[in-house]
Motif scaffolding. Structure first.
Motif, PDB file in Angstrom:
ATOM      1  N   SER A  84       0.827  -1.215   0.000  1.00 56.19           N
ATOM      2  CA  SER A  84       0.000   0.000   0.000  1.00 56.19           C
ATOM      3  C   SER A  84       0.862   1.267   0.000  1.00 56.19           C
ATOM      4  N   GLY A  85       1.770   1.318  -0.934  1.00 54.27           N
ATOM      5  CA  GLY A  85       2.629   2.488  -1.063  1.00 54.27           C
ATOM      6  C   GLY A  85       3.127   2.585  -2.486  1.00 54.27           C
ATOM      7  N   GLY A  86       3.546   3.763  -2.900  1.00 54.68           N
ATOM      8  CA  GLY A  86       4.015   3.927  -4.269  1.00 54.68           C
ATOM      9  C   GLY A  86       4.444   5.338  -4.543  1.00 54.68           C
ATOM     10  N   THR A  87       3.867   5.941  -5.565  1.00 50.72           N
ATOM     11  CA  THR A  87       4.222   7.308  -5.936  1.00 50.72           C
ATOM     12  C   THR A  87       2.957   8.068  -6.324  1.00 50.72           C
ATOM     13  N   THR A  88       3.060   9.391  -6.320  1.00 54.84           N
ATOM     14  CA  THR A  88       1.958  10.246  -6.758  1.00 54.84           C
ATOM     15  C   THR A  88       2.491  11.305  -7.713  1.00 54.84           C
ATOM     16  N   ALA A  89       1.611  11.834  -8.549  1.00 50.76           N
ATOM     17  CA  ALA A  89       2.004  12.873  -9.495  1.00 50.76           C
ATOM     18  C   ALA A  89       2.470  14.129  -8.765  1.00 50.76           C
ATOM     19  N   TYR A  90       1.872  14.408  -7.599  1.00 49.14           N
ATOM     20  CA  TYR A  90       2.216  15.626  -6.854  1.00 49.14           C
ATOM     21  C   TYR A  90       3.685  15.622  -6.423  1.00 49.14           C
ATOM     22  N   TYR A  91       4.123  14.505  -5.861  1.00 45.54           N
ATOM     23  CA  TYR A  91       5.507  14.425  -5.377  1.00 45.54           C
ATOM     24  C   TYR A  91       6.468  13.946  -6.452  1.00 45.54           C
ATOM     25  N   GLY A  92       5.966  13.187  -7.419  1.00 47.14           N
ATOM     26  CA  GLY A  92       6.833  12.690  -8.474  1.00 47.14           C
ATOM     27  C   GLY A  92       7.813  11.643  -7.961  1.00 47.14           C
ATOM     28  N   THR A  93       8.843  11.387  -8.742  1.00 48.29           N
ATOM     29  CA  THR A  93       9.862  10.408  -8.364  1.00 48.29           C
ATOM     30  C   THR A  93      11.246  10.994  -8.564  1.00 48.29           C
ATOM     31  N   PRO A  94      12.217  10.567  -7.759  1.00 44.34           N
ATOM     32  CA  PRO A  94      13.588  11.002  -7.997  1.00 44.34           C
ATOM     33  C   PRO A  94      14.151  10.255  -9.199  1.00 44.34           C
ATOM     34  N   PRO A  95      15.225  10.729  -9.784  1.00 42.53           N
ATOM     35  CA  PRO A  95      15.852   9.970 -10.861  1.00 42.53           C
ATOM     36  C   PRO A  95      16.459   8.687 -10.308  1.00 42.53           C
ATOM     37  N   LEU A  96      16.552   7.675 -11.158  1.00 44.71           N
ATOM     38  CA  LEU A  96      17.242   6.458 -10.751  1.00 44.71           C
ATOM     39  C   LEU A  96      18.710   6.782 -10.487  1.00 44.71           C
TER      40      LEU A  96
END
Length: 239
Positions: free
Chosen positions: A134-146
């Motif tokens: 029950s966790g992942g990512t959201t458009a608001y926070y985005g993701t860091p680069p690999l």
């Protein structure tokens, strides 16, 4: 134990002749490191320590993990700076024990699931595979680069039903966003939709640990490319 001034629950075995794994567990909001007994399981912890490995479970400090000024990782519980604590704990394990650096994994639930997803990107230079509950990512926070673009860690995303697995946001949707993005970057992903609510599904922990064991750093060929082991819940599918 304390690393960089932060409390970390540690389960550790004695130094062994055979290289052993490390697992980092991130707990949910208002929970504690002992949650690892549910998310990873006592049997897995016993196996890891019997092989001379370590389970590290950092402790969040009531949403104050960003004392160094670093931003939250989409949950206001864990912060980017908390990964430095994991780095320090891992460095200690490598120094003191016989650690297999191809078998460093992470998992976590809810806020800890978001931290685990963030870690999959931000520490892809050493993280082999992850399990998010029950966790992942959201458009608001985005993701860091690999951190290492050649190693998007293998992912097992576990969640409940859309509309039911909700804690402020829909965690089924957040899991899907993470899975879709990291798969597009080259990761192998399986999705486990339990159909339930916001909880770690009963009986899933052994499958999570099996997934981590079967996916060391840059494993090739991919062990589940054609099928998932029959011991996994029937609701787990290759994405």
């Amino acid at each position: 134990m304390t690393f960089l001034g932060r409390e970390v629950r540690v389960w550790a075995g004695a130094r062994s002749a055979t290289p052993a794994p490390v697992v980092i567990y991130w707990h949910a909001t208002s929970s504690k490191p002992i949650e690892a007994l549910s998310g990873l399981g006592q049997a897995a912890i016993d196996e890891i320590t019997s092989r001379g490995g370590v389970v590290f479970a950092p402790n969040a400090y009531d949403g104050q993990g960003g004392k160094d000024g670093t931003p939250t990782t989409c949950n206001n519980v864990w912060y980017v700076g908390d990964l430095n604590t994991a780095d320090e704990a891992l460095a200690c394990a490598i120094q003191q024990l016989n650690i297999d650096t191809r078998r460093i994994h992470a998992l976590g639930f809810s806020a800890g699931g978001f931290q685990t997803a963030h870690m999959a990107y931000a520490r892809s230079s050493y993280v082999a595979s992850v399990v998010t509950y029950s966790g992942g990512t959201t458009a608001y926070y985005g993701t860091p680069p690999l951190q290492d673009t050649t190693n998007p860690p293998a992912v097992m995303g576990v969640h409940g039903a859309e509309g039911s697995d909700v804690s402020v946001i829909d965690l089924a949707q957040a899991t899907a966003a993470f899975e879709n993005d990291i798969k597009a970057k080259g990761s192998f992903v399986i999705d486990c939709d339990s159909g339930g609510g916001h909880t770690i599904p009963s009986g899933i922990a052994p499958s999570g640990w099996q997934f981590l064991k079967d996916h060391p750093y840059k494993v090739t060929p991919r062990p589940y490319a054609s099928s998932i082991p029959s011991s996994f819940p029937a609701y787990c599918k290759i994405r």
